[in-house]
Design a protein around this motif. Structure first.
Motif, PDB file in Angstrom:
ATOM      1  N   GLY A  42       0.832  -1.199   0.000  1.00 49.63           N
ATOM      2  CA  GLY A  42       0.000   0.000   0.000  1.00 49.63           C
ATOM      3  C   GLY A  42       0.866   1.250   0.000  1.00 49.63           C
ATOM      4  N   LEU A  43       0.226   2.400   0.001  1.00 52.92           N
ATOM      5  CA  LEU A  43       0.944   3.672  -0.137  1.00 52.92           C
ATOM      6  C   LEU A  43       0.271   4.750   0.697  1.00 52.92           C
ATOM      7  N   THR A  44       1.089   5.493   1.434  1.00 52.38           N
ATOM      8  CA  THR A  44       0.634   6.717   2.103  1.00 52.38           C
ATOM      9  C   THR A  44       1.552   7.852   1.677  1.00 52.38           C
ATOM     10  N   LEU A  45       0.984   8.877   1.043  1.00 49.64           N
ATOM     11  CA  LEU A  45       1.731  10.072   0.684  1.00 49.64           C
ATOM     12  C   LEU A  45       1.453  11.131   1.745  1.00 49.64           C
ATOM     13  N   PHE A  46       2.504  11.777   2.230  1.00 53.63           N
ATOM     14  CA  PHE A  46       2.312  12.750   3.305  1.00 53.63           C
ATOM     15  C   PHE A  46       3.216  13.960   3.129  1.00 53.63           C
ATOM     16  N   THR A  47       2.777  15.058   3.677  1.00 54.04           N
ATOM     17  CA  THR A  47       3.589  16.268   3.846  1.00 54.04           C
ATOM     18  C   THR A  47       3.502  16.608   5.332  1.00 54.04           C
ATOM     19  N   ASP A  48       2.919  17.769   5.652  1.00 53.54           N
ATOM     20  CA  ASP A  48       2.584  18.046   7.053  1.00 53.54           C
ATOM     21  C   ASP A  48       1.176  17.549   7.357  1.00 53.54           C
ATOM     22  N   GLY A  49       0.570  16.876   6.383  1.00 54.63           N
ATOM     23  CA  GLY A  49      -0.704  16.192   6.543  1.00 54.63           C
ATOM     24  C   GLY A  49      -0.705  14.957   5.656  1.00 54.63           C
ATOM     25  N   ILE A  50      -1.777  14.202   5.665  1.00 54.15           N
ATOM     26  CA  ILE A  50      -1.896  13.021   4.813  1.00 54.15           C
ATOM     27  C   ILE A  50      -2.468  13.454   3.473  1.00 54.15           C
ATOM     28  N   ARG A  89      -1.566  -4.285 -11.645  1.00 53.46           N
ATOM     29  CA  ARG A  89      -2.425  -3.122 -11.861  1.00 53.46           C
ATOM     30  C   ARG A  89      -2.440  -2.213 -10.633  1.00 53.46           C
ATOM     31  N   HIS A  90      -2.396  -2.844  -9.465  1.00 56.47           N
ATOM     32  CA  HIS A  90      -2.382  -2.061  -8.231  1.00 56.47           C
ATOM     33  C   HIS A  90      -1.077  -1.268  -8.111  1.00 56.47           C
ATOM     34  N   VAL A  91       0.050  -1.906  -8.437  1.00 55.80           N
ATOM     35  CA  VAL A  91       1.331  -1.194  -8.366  1.00 55.80           C
ATOM     36  C   VAL A  91       1.367  -0.036  -9.366  1.00 55.80           C
ATOM     37  N   LEU A  92       0.806  -0.252 -10.560  1.00 59.35           N
ATOM     38  CA  LEU A  92       0.747   0.843 -11.536  1.00 59.35           C
ATOM     39  C   LEU A  92      -0.079   2.006 -11.002  1.00 59.35           C
ATOM     40  N   ARG A  93      -1.111   1.696 -10.224  1.00 60.43           N
ATOM     41  CA  ARG A  93      -1.879   2.769  -9.599  1.00 60.43           C
ATOM     42  C   ARG A  93      -1.022   3.536  -8.593  1.00 60.43           C
ATOM     43  N   LEU A  94      -0.211   2.806  -7.817  1.00 65.44           N
ATOM     44  CA  LEU A  94       0.654   3.478  -6.847  1.00 65.44           C
ATOM     45  C   LEU A  94       1.642   4.402  -7.545  1.00 65.44           C
ATOM     46  N   ILE A  95       2.207   3.936  -8.673  1.00 60.53           N
ATOM     47  CA  ILE A  95       3.136   4.774  -9.429  1.00 60.53           C
ATOM     48  C   ILE A  95       2.416   6.024  -9.934  1.00 60.53           C
ATOM     49  N   ARG A  96       1.182   5.842 -10.423  1.00 60.01           N
ATOM     50  CA  ARG A  96       0.392   6.983 -10.893  1.00 60.01           C
ATOM     51  C   ARG A  96       0.183   7.992  -9.768  1.00 60.01           C
ATOM     52  N   GLU A  97      -0.133   7.514  -8.579  1.00 60.93           N
ATOM     53  CA  GLU A  97      -0.361   8.424  -7.446  1.00 60.93           C
ATOM     54  C   GLU A  97       0.912   9.188  -7.113  1.00 60.93           C
ATOM     55  N   LEU A  98       2.055   8.501  -7.167  1.00 59.53           N
ATOM     56  CA  LEU A  98       3.334   9.154  -6.886  1.00 59.53           C
ATOM     57  C   LEU A  98       3.643  10.236  -7.911  1.00 59.53           C
ATOM     58  N   LEU A  99       3.375   9.953  -9.180  1.00 57.51           N
ATOM     59  CA  LEU A  99       3.686  10.911 -10.235  1.00 57.51           C
ATOM     60  C   LEU A  99       2.684  12.055 -10.302  1.00 57.51           C
ATOM     61  N   TYR A 100       1.435  11.775  -9.980  1.00 56.85           N
ATOM     62  CA  TYR A 100       0.348  12.726 -10.181  1.00 56.85           C
ATOM     63  C   TYR A 100       0.042  13.543  -8.930  1.00 56.85           C
ATOM     64  N   CYS A 101       0.738  13.247  -7.853  1.00 58.50           N
ATOM     65  CA  CYS A 101       0.447  13.919  -6.587  1.00 58.50           C
ATOM     66  C   CYS A 101       0.774  15.411  -6.679  1.00 58.50           C
ATOM     67  N   ASP A 102      -0.181  16.241  -6.324  1.00 59.47           N
ATOM     68  CA  ASP A 102       0.010  17.689  -6.239  1.00 59.47           C
ATOM     69  C   ASP A 102      -0.264  18.091  -4.792  1.00 59.47           C
ATOM     70  N   PRO A 103       0.765  18.024  -3.934  1.00 55.91           N
ATOM     71  CA  PRO A 103       0.540  18.158  -2.492  1.00 55.91           C
ATOM     72  C   PRO A 103      -0.074  19.499  -2.112  1.00 55.91           C
ATOM     73  N   MET A 104      -0.979  19.435  -1.137  1.00 58.62           N
ATOM     74  CA  MET A 104      -1.549  20.657  -0.585  1.00 58.62           C
ATOM     75  C   MET A 104      -0.591  21.274   0.429  1.00 58.62           C
ATOM     76  N   GLY A 105       0.151  20.427   1.144  1.00 59.33           N
ATOM     77  CA  GLY A 105       1.093  20.911   2.135  1.00 59.33           C
ATOM     78  C   GLY A 105       2.486  21.053   1.561  1.00 59.33           C
ATOM     79  N   THR A 106       3.324  21.792   2.260  1.00 61.27           N
ATOM     80  CA  THR A 106       4.725  21.954   1.840  1.00 61.27           C
ATOM     81  C   THR A 106       5.694  21.426   2.896  1.00 61.27           C
ATOM     82  N   GLY A 107       5.258  21.372   4.154  1.00 61.46           N
ATOM     83  CA  GLY A 107       6.134  20.950   5.241  1.00 61.46           C
ATOM     84  C   GLY A 107       6.197  19.439   5.391  1.00 61.46           C
TER      85      GLY A 107
END
Length: 291
Positions: free
Chosen positions: A121-129, A140-158
């Motif tokens: 599984g995958l959790t992407l975090f900054t100063d929030g989740i 297919r699930h791993v390809l989704r994780l890669i997509r999330e990593l590449l497509y992530c536009d974080p709301m937080g910066t910290g």
């Protein structure tokens, strides 16, 4: 529909990381991670050389012949990638940023897990989740994780490692293999890391850039903290300033590594612009030898 450039990146990462798993890390995941336990499979007649401690005395008494119990390893594991997406991940003084390095590393770990028939599984975090994807199996699930990593536009910066670890403890009830992937440019996460490492198997993956550790002589420069936005004018011409910069960076590294040692955690150290396969192989070998 995903943009064509994202699709191309996903495909490139899939090809590159599956080759690493198949050719360079073949079988090392299974050797390093043995499974969460054993379960009874069957009994068979005792043979010369068998361990007498495995004798099933109930069956032996009932049949009048010695039988032993056979067990099989409960292979299936859950792995969770906790991936730092803070603004400092955009740092990169070589041909790649920390975020790019982290994406390929995470994909390699994910493909290694599913090749071992484990969930990831995958959790992407900054100063929030920023994003949580529960562990599952399959390409297919791993390809989704890669997509999330590449497509992530974080709301937080910290960066809040404590927030990520507390979320882990709330969402993962079973013991999980956790890769905590970050540059660890944070403070105040010691208690959360201690609690998480008691419940789960936490593996810190420290991703850094050499420029963060050593300042070159480039004269008067303006530096901006990517996470806080704070600006600082730094005179790198001064040898004492450069030395103070390096001593501060070294002190933070020493404090972080001392914490890992106190908690009996085995970290992996990765640097941008360098091959991450060798540090991974050394880590897998260390685990296999301990087991």
């Amino acid at each position: 529909m995903l943009p064509s450039d994202i699709i191309k990146k996903i495909r490139r990462i899939e090809i590159h990381t599956t080759r690493i798993v198949d050719e360079l890390l073949a079988g090392q995941w299974d050797s390093a991670f043995r499974g969460s336990g054993i379960e009874f499979e069957e009994v068979r007649p005792y043979q010369m050389g068998d361990d007498v401690r495995a004798i099933d005395w109930n069956v032996t008494a009932r049949t009048g012949r010695p039988f032993i119990k056979l067990f099989r390893e409960e292979r299936e594991l859950s792995a969770m990638l906790l991936v730092d997406q803070s603004a400092s991940q955009g740092m990169g003084s070589h041909w790649q940023t920390k975020r790019e390095q982290v994406t390929e590393l995470s994909a390699t770990l994910a493909f290694s897990a599913i090749k071992g028939n484990d969930r990831v599984g995958l959790t992407l975090f900054t100063d929030g989740i920023e994003k949580f994807v529960p562990p599952r199996k399959g390409t297919r699930h791993v390809l989704r994780l890669i997509r999330e990593l590449l497509y992530c536009d974080p709301m937080g910066t910290g960066t809040s490692l404590a927030t990520a670890l507390e979320h882990l403890n709330r969402t993962m009830s079973r013991r999980t293999v956790v890769f905590l992937i970050s540059d660890f440019q944070d403070a105040g996460y010691e208690k959360a890391l201690k609690i998480a490492s008691r419940k789960h198997e936490v593996i810190p993956v420290v991703v850094a850039d050499q420029r963060e550790l050593k300042m070159p002589n480039v004269g008067l420069v303006r530096l901006r903290d990517a996470e806080s936005g704070q600006l600082l004018t730094f005179d790198s011409f001064s040898r004492s300033n450069r030395r103070a910069y390096e001593q501060y960076a070294q002190r933070r590294m020493d404090e972080r590594d001392a914490l890992f040692q106190r908690l009996n955690l085995d970290p992996i150290h990765i640097y941008t612009g360098e091959d991450f396969v060798e540090p991974l192989k050394r880590f897998f070998h260390r685990r296999e030898n301990r087991q």
